[in-house]
Design a protein around this motif. Structure first.
Motif, PDB file in Angstrom:
ATOM      1  N   MET A   1       9.087  18.718  29.141  1.00 41.51           N
ATOM      2  CA  MET A   1       8.137  18.772  27.227  1.00 41.51           C
ATOM      3  C   MET A   1       7.196  19.992  27.432  1.00 41.51           C
ATOM      4  N   THR A   2       6.396  19.986  28.639  1.00 44.30           N
ATOM      5  CA  THR A   2       4.345  20.155  28.275  1.00 44.30           C
ATOM      6  C   THR A   2       5.286  22.283  27.993  1.00 44.30           C
ATOM      7  N   ASN A   3       5.403  22.199  28.825  1.00 41.08           N
ATOM      8  CA  ASN A   3       6.125  24.522  28.633  1.00 41.08           C
ATOM      9  C   ASN A   3       7.161  24.334  27.425  1.00 41.08           C
ATOM     10  N   ASN A   4       8.151  23.458  27.127  1.00 42.24           N
ATOM     11  CA  ASN A   4       8.470  23.341  25.616  1.00 42.24           C
ATOM     12  C   ASN A   4       7.226  23.843  24.406  1.00 42.24           C
ATOM     13  N   VAL A   5       6.092  22.970  24.473  1.00 41.54           N
ATOM     14  CA  VAL A   5       5.276  23.018  23.598  1.00 41.54           C
ATOM     15  C   VAL A   5       3.960  23.998  24.140  1.00 41.54           C
ATOM     16  N   MET A   6       4.224  24.087  25.195  1.00 38.05           N
ATOM     17  CA  MET A   6       3.334  25.335  24.794  1.00 38.05           C
ATOM     18  C   MET A   6       3.924  26.713  24.958  1.00 38.05           C
ATOM     19  N   HIS A   7       5.062  26.349  25.145  1.00 44.53           N
ATOM     20  CA  HIS A   7       5.829  27.928  24.745  1.00 44.53           C
ATOM     21  C   HIS A   7       5.711  28.289  23.007  1.00 44.53           C
ATOM     22  N   GLU A   8       6.093  26.898  22.411  1.00 41.67           N
ATOM     23  CA  GLU A   8       6.026  26.396  20.958  1.00 41.67           C
ATOM     24  C   GLU A   8       4.701  27.024  20.601  1.00 41.67           C
ATOM     25  N   LEU A   9       3.790  26.616  21.629  1.00 41.36           N
ATOM     26  CA  LEU A   9       2.379  26.869  21.059  1.00 41.36           C
ATOM     27  C   LEU A   9       2.555  28.765  20.552  1.00 41.36           C
ATOM     28  N   ARG A  10       2.517  29.007  21.945  1.00 42.29           N
ATOM     29  CA  ARG A  10       2.470  30.209  22.041  1.00 42.29           C
ATOM     30  C   ARG A  10       3.007  31.049  21.458  1.00 42.29           C
ATOM     31  N   ALA A  11       4.098  30.928  20.487  1.00 39.41           N
ATOM     32  CA  ALA A  11       4.694  31.925  20.155  1.00 39.41           C
ATOM     33  C   ALA A  11       4.320  31.466  18.867  1.00 39.41           C
ATOM     34  N   SER A  12       4.152  30.397  18.204  1.00 39.32           N
ATOM     35  CA  SER A  12       3.235  30.046  17.040  1.00 39.32           C
ATOM     36  C   SER A  12       2.377  30.975  16.447  1.00 39.32           C
ATOM     37  N   ILE A  13       1.142  31.069  17.907  1.00 40.10           N
ATOM     38  CA  ILE A  13      -0.022  31.311  17.577  1.00 40.10           C
ATOM     39  C   ILE A  13       0.466  32.828  17.655  1.00 40.10           C
ATOM     40  N   THR A  14       1.088  33.214  18.369  1.00 41.30           N
ATOM     41  CA  THR A  14       2.441  34.977  18.236  1.00 41.30           C
ATOM     42  C   THR A  14       2.538  35.291  17.250  1.00 41.30           C
ATOM     43  N   LYS A  15       2.949  34.518  16.215  1.00 44.32           N
ATOM     44  CA  LYS A  15       3.531  34.779  15.479  1.00 44.32           C
ATOM     45  C   LYS A  15       2.085  34.409  14.291  1.00 44.32           C
ATOM     46  N   VAL A  16       1.200  34.167  14.555  1.00 46.85           N
ATOM     47  CA  VAL A  16       0.105  34.166  12.892  1.00 46.85           C
ATOM     48  C   VAL A  16      -0.359  35.441  13.395  1.00 46.85           C
ATOM     49  N   ILE A  17      -1.100  35.595  14.701  1.00 46.86           N
ATOM     50  CA  ILE A  17      -1.792  36.381  14.625  1.00 46.86           C
ATOM     51  C   ILE A  17      -1.448  38.073  14.497  1.00 46.86           C
ATOM     52  N   GLU A  18       0.356  37.969  14.611  1.00 42.82           N
ATOM     53  CA  GLU A  18       1.059  39.475  14.277  1.00 42.82           C
ATOM     54  C   GLU A  18       1.186  39.359  12.975  1.00 42.82           C
ATOM     55  N   LYS A  19       0.831  37.765  12.131  1.00 38.99           N
ATOM     56  CA  LYS A  19       1.674  38.393  10.456  1.00 38.99           C
ATOM     57  C   LYS A  19       0.010  37.959  10.762  1.00 38.99           C
ATOM     58  N   ARG A  20      -0.888  38.158  10.765  1.00 37.55           N
ATOM     59  CA  ARG A  20      -2.409  38.637   9.907  1.00 37.55           C
ATOM     60  C   ARG A  20      -2.631  40.057  10.344  1.00 37.55           C
TER      61      ARG A  20
ATOM     62  N   LYS B   1      -3.693  17.573  19.688  1.00 36.94           N
ATOM     63  CA  LYS B   1      -2.719  16.629  20.025  1.00 36.94           C
ATOM     64  C   LYS B   1      -1.687  16.684  21.085  1.00 36.94           C
ATOM     65  N   ALA B   2      -1.007  17.697  21.713  1.00 41.88           N
ATOM     66  CA  ALA B   2      -0.645  18.107  23.317  1.00 41.88           C
ATOM     67  C   ALA B   2      -1.312  17.461  24.532  1.00 41.88           C
ATOM     68  N   ASN B   3      -2.541  18.356  24.268  1.00 40.37           N
ATOM     69  CA  ASN B   3      -3.224  17.244  26.308  1.00 40.37           C
ATOM     70  C   ASN B   3      -2.904  15.616  25.287  1.00 40.37           C
ATOM     71  N   THR B   4      -2.702  15.097  24.048  1.00 42.27           N
ATOM     72  CA  THR B   4      -3.034  13.656  24.085  1.00 42.27           C
ATOM     73  C   THR B   4      -1.374  13.130  24.252  1.00 42.27           C
ATOM     74  N   VAL B   5      -0.402  14.051  24.158  1.00 44.22           N
ATOM     75  CA  VAL B   5       0.838  13.137  24.443  1.00 44.22           C
ATOM     76  C   VAL B   5       0.781  13.631  25.817  1.00 44.22           C
ATOM     77  N   PHE B   6       0.336  14.355  25.990  1.00 43.40           N
ATOM     78  CA  PHE B   6       1.062  14.969  27.854  1.00 43.40           C
ATOM     79  C   PHE B   6       0.164  13.308  28.535  1.00 43.40           C
ATOM     80  N   SER B   7      -1.131  12.778  27.507  1.00 44.19           N
ATOM     81  CA  SER B   7      -2.102  12.233  29.037  1.00 44.19           C
ATOM     82  C   SER B   7      -1.065  10.622  28.701  1.00 44.19           C
ATOM     83  N   TYR B   8      -1.054  10.072  27.495  1.00 44.29           N
ATOM     84  CA  TYR B   8       0.202   8.911  27.325  1.00 44.29           C
ATOM     85  C   TYR B   8       1.907   8.861  28.427  1.00 44.29           C
TER      86      TYR B   8
END
Length: 546
Positions: free
Chosen positions: A367-386, A430-437
């Protein structure tokens, strides 16, 4: 030197002192001792010196008298005015006053006698002092062990006391304290004998002071104040047995018990052994009858209880079966409980294996890898868009080139970049909080914790089960022991073990017919005596009725 005078016929002239002296000398020579009878008169209380002054008179004359202190101390009575007395005296002249007088050396009442008068006066004085009071008299024991006899060594009274006491009560210990019972020194010897009796070991229960009859003069020691005082101060009771029935002495009044004669004293102070034997036999017979009656009642009650109570062996057998049944139930319950605990333990173990930390960690990592992958993809997408927007805006700026629009577009781009950074930071938090839970849940679901709790619970259940089994077995054992003791208490076998026996006549039954009375058997019949370890077969030879 004296001169002659015409007053007389050539007599010498004497002074008054000389004349009184010559008269005094004459009286001493001519009247050395005289015995005079007269009536006491003018007697006053003793003077400060202790001397008595009085007169003796008859119907015609009066004789002045003086009795010095040393003489009054020896009197056994106190004279009174009007008493007729005999006196032994020396006639003298009291020279300073020229008074003729008699110096009394001894005085005795005329008629009743000095001993009788002394007896009555001493009796009255001791009564006033309380020496005769009943409340001070010490009681005599009913069954004495030691008796002291104070009497003459070989007197008839001594022999009578010894013979009669030994005849009536031979078990008593008699000890003689010899003393004189007559004469001038008798009162001192009797006093010493009483004191000696109080010091004897073992201490006598009481002492008998005795002698035979006699005249008032013979009994004078027993009328003395010395003997009375010794009796009064004695710590052991004193029995007086002096003279005959009509003889009363001062010792009789002071003594704790007075017997008329020595023989009577022996009968009154000791019990009759023959009478005691008769009373004892009567009590023995009475106690025997009571014992027989009580035992008969107990035997009847025992038989009744024996009929009412069930057979102890059957009850014990039933209780043993109950105990075996309870043991089986306990064993079954323990087995079932252990099996249930093992089943529950297996279930818990299976559940723990299902929530194995390895699987959960792998799942969390995925789950952490998936979240991180989604985060990286989102960040890359936003950066590319900007970046695309920036490039587009730069193209526009290059084409338009107004300076003010360039600043506006730059600020907008910077704001967009900061907003993207904040959004990415928020999603990372939020991802870190979920990971702590997820990590906390995994820790709580750790198999080590589950296994430790289950093991503790299993040990606690096992301990409680063992305690319950021990307590149940102990209570069952105590109950069984108590019931066994109760049954053994009322068991006929226990009664036989205490020495009782059951008599029966043989018949067709196993135990025969119980013999309850002498009317149930006849001479010559065979009877069975059942005791604790067997049966005694005997033949009745004689029947006696109590």
């Amino acid at each position: 030197m004296h001169t002659t005078s015409q007053v007389g016929i050539n007599e010498p002239i004497l002074t008054v002192s000389e004349l009184n002296s010559q008269v005094q000398q004459y009286l001493k020579e001519e009247f050395p001792r005289v015995v005079v009878e007269g009536e006491v008169t003018g007697l006053r209380a003793p003077s400060a010196t202790g001397h008595w002054y009085f007169q003796l008179k008859d119907d015609r004359s009066v004789l002045p008298c003086v009795m010095f202190k040393w003489a009054t101390a020896r009197l056994k009575f106190t004279p009174t005015n009007g008493m007729l007395v005999h006196v032994r005296a020396r006639l003298t002249l009291y020279e300073p006053q020229g008074r003729f007088q008699a110096v009394i050396e001894f005085m005795e009442p005329q008629g009743e006698g000095a001993l009788r008068l002394a007896f009555e006066q001493l009796k009255a004085r001791l009564r006033e002092q309380g020496w005769f009071d009943e409340h001070r008299k010490k009681p005599l024991p009913k069954f004495p062990n030691n008796i002291a006899i104070i009497s003459a060594q070989s007197g008839a009274a001594t022999r009578d006391v010894f013979v009669n006491i030994w005849r009536r009560y031979p078990c008593v210990d008699l000890r003689l304290v010899p003393t004189s019972v007559q004469g001038a020194t008798a009162k001192f010897e009797i006093t010493t004998a009483i004191q000696h009796a109080n010091q004897m070991e073992p201490t006598p229960d009481f002492a008998i002071l005795t002698r035979g009859g006699g005249s008032l003069e013979d009994l004078a020691p027993f009328n003395s104040e010395e003997v009375a005082k010794a009796i009064f101060e004695s710590e052991i009771p004193i029995v007086s047995a002096i003279g005959h029935d009509v003889d009363y002495t001062i010792a009789d009044f002071v003594a704790d018990f007075r017997a008329a004669t020595p023989s009577t004293a022996a009968e009154q102070v000791t019990p009759d052994s023959n009478q005691l034997q008769s009373i004892f036999t009567q009590h023995i017979n009475k106690f025997h009858q009571i014992y027989i009656f009580q035992e008969s009642r107990k035997f009847e009650r025992l038989k009744t209880l024996g009929r009412l109570l069930p057979n102890p062996k059957k009850i014990l057998g039933t209780k043993e079966q109950q105990i075996d049944y309870l043991k089986d139930r306990i064993t079954t319950n323990v087995t079932h409980t252990l099996f249930g605990d093992r089943t529950e333990f297996g279930t818990l173990l299976h559940r723990l294996l299902q929530v194995s930390p390895t699987n959960n960690l792998n799942f969390a990592d995925t789950m952490t890898n998936n979240v991180m992958h989604e985060l990286r993809a989102s960040i890359t997408k936003v950066i590319e868009k900007r970046q695309s927007q920036v490039e587009h805006n730069l193209d526009l700026l290059e084409r338009v080139s107004p300076q003010s629009k360039l600043r506006v577009q730059s600020n907008s781009i910077l704001a967009s970049i900061e907003g993207a950074r904040m959004s990415i930071q928020s999603r990372l938090t939020k991802a870190n909080t979920v990971f702590s839970y997820i990590r906390n849940d995994l820790h709580r679901a750790s198999p080590t914790t589950q296994i430790s709790a289950s093991t503790s619970r299993l040990f606690d259940l096992t301990r409680r089960l063992q305690n319950s089994m021990s307590q149940l077995v102990k209570q069952s054992t105590i109950y069984f022991t108590t019931q066994s003791e109760k049954l053994n208490t009322v068991s006929p076998l226990s009664t036989l073990q205490r020495g009782f026996a059951v008599l029966s006549k043989p018949n067709q039954s196993k135990y025969g017919a119980i013999v309850r009375s002498i009317d149930d058997v006849r001479a010559g019949e065979t009877i069975h005596t059942r005791i604790v370890d067997g049966v005694v077969v005997s033949t009745v030879s004689k029947i006696e009725e109590e």
